[in-house]
Design a protein around this motif. Sequence first.
Motif, PDB file in Angstrom:
ATOM      1  N   GLY A  36       0.966   7.822   9.598  1.00  0.00           N
ATOM      2  CA  GLY A  36      -0.409   7.887   9.122  1.00  0.00           C
ATOM      3  C   GLY A  36      -0.923   9.306   9.046  1.00  0.00           C
ATOM      4  N   GLN A  37      -0.557  10.136  10.021  1.00  0.00           N
ATOM      5  CA  GLN A  37      -0.997  11.518  10.007  1.00  0.00           C
ATOM      6  C   GLN A  37      -0.381  12.283   8.839  1.00  0.00           C
ATOM      7  N   LEU A  38       0.886  12.006   8.555  1.00  0.00           N
ATOM      8  CA  LEU A  38       1.543  12.654   7.418  1.00  0.00           C
ATOM      9  C   LEU A  38       0.876  12.261   6.107  1.00  0.00           C
ATOM     10  N   LEU A  39       0.546  10.968   5.977  1.00  0.00           N
ATOM     11  CA  LEU A  39      -0.089  10.520   4.747  1.00  0.00           C
ATOM     12  C   LEU A  39      -1.484  11.118   4.614  1.00  0.00           C
ATOM     13  N   ARG A  40      -2.219  11.163   5.706  1.00  0.00           N
ATOM     14  CA  ARG A  40      -3.557  11.768   5.681  1.00  0.00           C
ATOM     15  C   ARG A  40      -3.470  13.237   5.250  1.00  0.00           C
ATOM     16  N   SER A  41      -2.518  13.961   5.797  1.00  0.00           N
ATOM     17  CA  SER A  41      -2.360  15.370   5.439  1.00  0.00           C
ATOM     18  C   SER A  41      -2.013  15.524   3.967  1.00  0.00           C
ATOM     19  N   ARG A  42      -1.168  14.620   3.464  1.00  0.00           N
ATOM     20  CA  ARG A  42      -0.802  14.670   2.050  1.00  0.00           C
ATOM     21  C   ARG A  42      -2.027  14.400   1.170  1.00  0.00           C
ATOM     22  N   GLY A  77       0.816  -1.206   0.000  1.00  0.00           N
ATOM     23  CA  GLY A  77       0.000   0.000   0.000  1.00  0.00           C
ATOM     24  C   GLY A  77       0.852   1.260   0.000  1.00  0.00           C
ATOM     25  N   ARG A  78       1.905   1.266   0.817  1.00  0.00           N
ATOM     26  CA  ARG A  78       2.831   2.405   0.811  1.00  0.00           C
ATOM     27  C   ARG A  78       3.405   2.619  -0.592  1.00  0.00           C
ATOM     28  N   GLY A  79       3.798   1.498  -1.227  1.00  0.00           N
ATOM     29  CA  GLY A  79       4.404   1.595  -2.551  1.00  0.00           C
ATOM     30  C   GLY A  79       3.426   2.095  -3.603  1.00  0.00           C
ATOM     31  N   TYR A  80       2.215   1.541  -3.593  1.00  0.00           N
ATOM     32  CA  TYR A  80       1.199   2.028  -4.531  1.00  0.00           C
ATOM     33  C   TYR A  80       1.002   3.536  -4.369  1.00  0.00           C
ATOM     34  N   TRP A  81       0.878   3.986  -3.133  1.00  0.00           N
ATOM     35  CA  TRP A  81       0.638   5.407  -2.872  1.00  0.00           C
ATOM     36  C   TRP A  81       1.786   6.257  -3.400  1.00  0.00           C
ATOM     37  N   ARG A  82       2.996   5.832  -3.173  1.00  0.00           N
ATOM     38  CA  ARG A  82       4.153   6.603  -3.632  1.00  0.00           C
ATOM     39  C   ARG A  82       4.233   6.602  -5.153  1.00  0.00           C
ATOM     40  N   GLN A  88     -11.145   9.130 -10.702  1.00  0.00           N
ATOM     41  CA  GLN A  88      -9.883   8.449 -10.391  1.00  0.00           C
ATOM     42  C   GLN A  88      -9.097   9.201  -9.323  1.00  0.00           C
ATOM     43  N   ALA A  89      -9.060  10.526  -9.453  1.00  0.00           N
ATOM     44  CA  ALA A  89      -8.286  11.335  -8.513  1.00  0.00           C
ATOM     45  C   ALA A  89      -8.872  11.277  -7.107  1.00  0.00           C
ATOM     46  N   ILE A  90     -10.207  11.399  -7.014  1.00  0.00           N
ATOM     47  CA  ILE A  90     -10.832  11.317  -5.683  1.00  0.00           C
ATOM     48  C   ILE A  90     -10.641   9.920  -5.118  1.00  0.00           C
ATOM     49  N   GLY A  91     -10.726   8.893  -5.985  1.00  0.00           N
ATOM     50  CA  GLY A  91     -10.488   7.532  -5.526  1.00  0.00           C
ATOM     51  C   GLY A  91      -9.103   7.369  -4.944  1.00  0.00           C
ATOM     52  N   CYS A  92      -8.110   7.995  -5.559  1.00  0.00           N
ATOM     53  CA  CYS A  92      -6.740   7.931  -5.038  1.00  0.00           C
ATOM     54  C   CYS A  92      -6.668   8.547  -3.643  1.00  0.00           C
ATOM     55  N   VAL A  93      -7.312   9.692  -3.462  1.00  0.00           N
ATOM     56  CA  VAL A  93      -7.327  10.344  -2.152  1.00  0.00           C
ATOM     57  C   VAL A  93      -7.996   9.442  -1.116  1.00  0.00           C
ATOM     58  N   VAL A  94      -9.100   8.800  -1.497  1.00  0.00           N
ATOM     59  CA  VAL A  94      -9.770   7.881  -0.571  1.00  0.00           C
ATOM     60  C   VAL A  94      -8.824   6.749  -0.174  1.00  0.00           C
ATOM     61  N   GLY A  95      -8.099   6.202  -1.167  1.00  0.00           N
ATOM     62  CA  GLY A  95      -7.144   5.142  -0.851  1.00  0.00           C
ATOM     63  C   GLY A  95      -6.103   5.595   0.150  1.00  0.00           C
ATOM     64  N   GLY A  96      -5.600   6.817  -0.023  1.00  0.00           N
ATOM     65  CA  GLY A  96      -4.615   7.335   0.928  1.00  0.00           C
ATOM     66  C   GLY A  96      -5.191   7.515   2.315  1.00  0.00           C
ATOM     67  N   MET A 126      -7.653   5.897   3.677  1.00  0.00           N
ATOM     68  CA  MET A 126      -7.901   4.594   4.299  1.00  0.00           C
ATOM     69  C   MET A 126      -6.602   3.895   4.667  1.00  0.00           C
ATOM     70  N   LEU A 127      -5.590   4.041   3.831  1.00  0.00           N
ATOM     71  CA  LEU A 127      -4.291   3.439   4.148  1.00  0.00           C
ATOM     72  C   LEU A 127      -3.690   4.070   5.397  1.00  0.00           C
ATOM     73  N   ALA A 128      -3.866   5.371   5.560  1.00  0.00           N
ATOM     74  CA  ALA A 128      -3.272   6.086   6.701  1.00  0.00           C
ATOM     75  C   ALA A 128      -3.702   5.482   8.028  1.00  0.00           C
ATOM     76  N   ARG A 129      -4.887   4.920   8.082  1.00  0.00           N
ATOM     77  CA  ARG A 129      -5.400   4.346   9.335  1.00  0.00           C
ATOM     78  C   ARG A 129      -4.674   3.068   9.729  1.00  0.00           C
ATOM     79  N   HIS A 130      -3.916   2.482   8.801  1.00  0.00           N
ATOM     80  CA  HIS A 130      -3.212   1.228   9.078  1.00  0.00           C
ATOM     81  C   HIS A 130      -1.710   1.432   9.261  1.00  0.00           C
ATOM     82  N   LEU A 131      -1.294   2.679   9.332  1.00  0.00           N
ATOM     83  CA  LEU A 131       0.119   2.991   9.502  1.00  0.00           C
ATOM     84  C   LEU A 131       0.380   3.484  10.924  1.00  0.00           C
ATOM     85  N   PRO A 132       1.632   3.447  11.380  1.00  0.00           N
ATOM     86  CA  PRO A 132       1.958   4.059  12.670  1.00  0.00           C
ATOM     87  C   PRO A 132       1.452   5.492  12.730  1.00  0.00           C
TER      88      PRO A 132
END
Length: 611
Positions: A198-204, A157-162, A178-186, A188-194
């Motif tokens: 996770g907060q940095l990814l959510r902000s991004r 998931g980290r790799g896909y996002w990057r 597609q763009a909004i879907g990408c944001v949704v993926g980020g 949702m992924l942020a909730r499974h990170l330290p």
Amino acid sequence: MHLPRQHGPLHDLPDSPEAYDAVLADVTEQALARLTPEGNLEHPDAEDDIGDTSLGVTSLLALAWQRGGDPRLPDAVRRSLAFHLTERVHTEDNPGYPNLRIRDSGLPYARYVLETGAHPIGDWPSTVWALLQLVNLLDTGDDLIGDEQRSELVELGRGYWRWLTEATLFNPQQAGNQAIGCVVGGLMLARHLPAQEGQLLRSRALSLYTDEIRAHRVRDRGALLIPEHGGAYDNNYGPISLSFLAQAHRVSGEEVFAEDGDALARYIDARLPGGGFDNGGPRYSEQHSGFESVLGLRYFSGRIRSDLGRYRGDTRWGRHAVKPDGGIDGHFAWMLVWQIQDTSRWHRTPSTATVRHQLRAGTVSVAFDDRMTPALVEANGRYYLPAAVERQHGFGPVTDGFLLCRPMGEVRVRDVRADGLTAKLVTKPVVGRDHVLRHVRSLYVTDGTSLWVTVAVERLDGTPYLLAGLPYAADDGDRVRRIAQGDVTSAGALRLTHPEARGVDHFDARAEITQEQAAFALTADPRGYGNPDEGWRHLVGSTALEAGPAPGGPEDLHVFAVRYGSEEPLPVSFEWGEEGLTVRTEAFTAVIGDPAGDARAEPELTLGAVA
């Protein structure tokens, strides 16, 4: 002939827990029968849009296990996840992919087509889709997958996002969904990170939405909309974007997603007639989505208090994606997961709000475009599109081949409700070939069954007529049938004309062809790449209803009067007086004020039912 991709209203699909469990039970049996020794769950006929599909079915099996505990599923989930991790993750650049920012990044992505170098342009959305399947599996499969697989999944998931946000240009297809879907993926992924990561990814993700998506909104029919494939709204992808906005709001709680979803929902509500047919868009103008749009339409129907589920979806995809043989395809499976998890319910009654770009009551509706020209008229289950004459499209008076509907100044609108009637008066300044400024005043009145349209304009030279629409389609149960005749009467002579010329730039409603097919025939690029809205603008002429002037009008005006939804004679009379033009029909009396308007230059209209 029926339209191929507009079937029944989406709010008619059963959405009880029992109904969804039955869907998941069917998915389970199909998947277990299909599962290969290698763990592949792809449909055997899948060729494109394939990179996320096996993982999508895996996520549905994880949800089915979470809800039902079928003991056959844990092994199937682990085996199919292992297949995706080993066989469907690519890290070498796909030859020919044009949207890289970093070459040879080594970051993982999903392919639209498995063959190297074959249609790489689709890899960006396919990677978004794979990320969404992945985060759903993380959400529902914690008790199914072991620590090792879970760790691999999070790292993927980290790799896909990057890859989506660093190695490639963001949103290269200018596709809002597609763009909004990408944001949704980020999100949702942020909730499974330290926590900090996770907060940095959510902000991004939120900054991408603000700076790269929302900042590029365009205005159409009074609404600010996120662009879709280079246009404001697409009939297939617009409601899908609404589903992504619903999920973004559900998982983040950020009010911006609710605000933008409300705006898009109200826009859809204003353009969608009561029967649920619609067309127009830069990608697939007449293709409607199915299960992919249920979440957004249902979620926001409650927020805006209107019956958005009347949208006629492609119910062949009513539950999930399927191939022609009816077998499940895992594409977009996350949308089924989310609508099952969502607890919102359909709002099933129309909004009572007055809307500038819509007139709607009962079984009658008019959707107006940016210029306040009808884009779609509905009455008695029949739909009328703007007709074309000498490359001009719309509804309005025509003289010497010139259509008077393009405003040369401010368009004024007045809405009135009285005695069970709903009316809208539209006043437009227009200029003809003679360079004379005239005011076209169009009065739309409905009792919820029929639609009366009266159009008055300063007297015209020649032999004018009212271009009154292209009869195009009619409700036919859970389908929409193509038609070539209307259910219209006129106070003056009424003609139904068809183009004498042949060729793709003339649309004859009697031919077995849809508007979308005709539009793609006029685009510079083929279906799936060309813009059907742009193609349709090249149409020279079409089948058209042409109504002559009504007898008995004032000497200095041409007045036209038609009624949609009935073939009974149309009795109408006119009288010019100090208060303006009085229009009398069997159902109402209306007084259209002077074009100069009231003290604020706004149009004046009085309306009352005939006792």
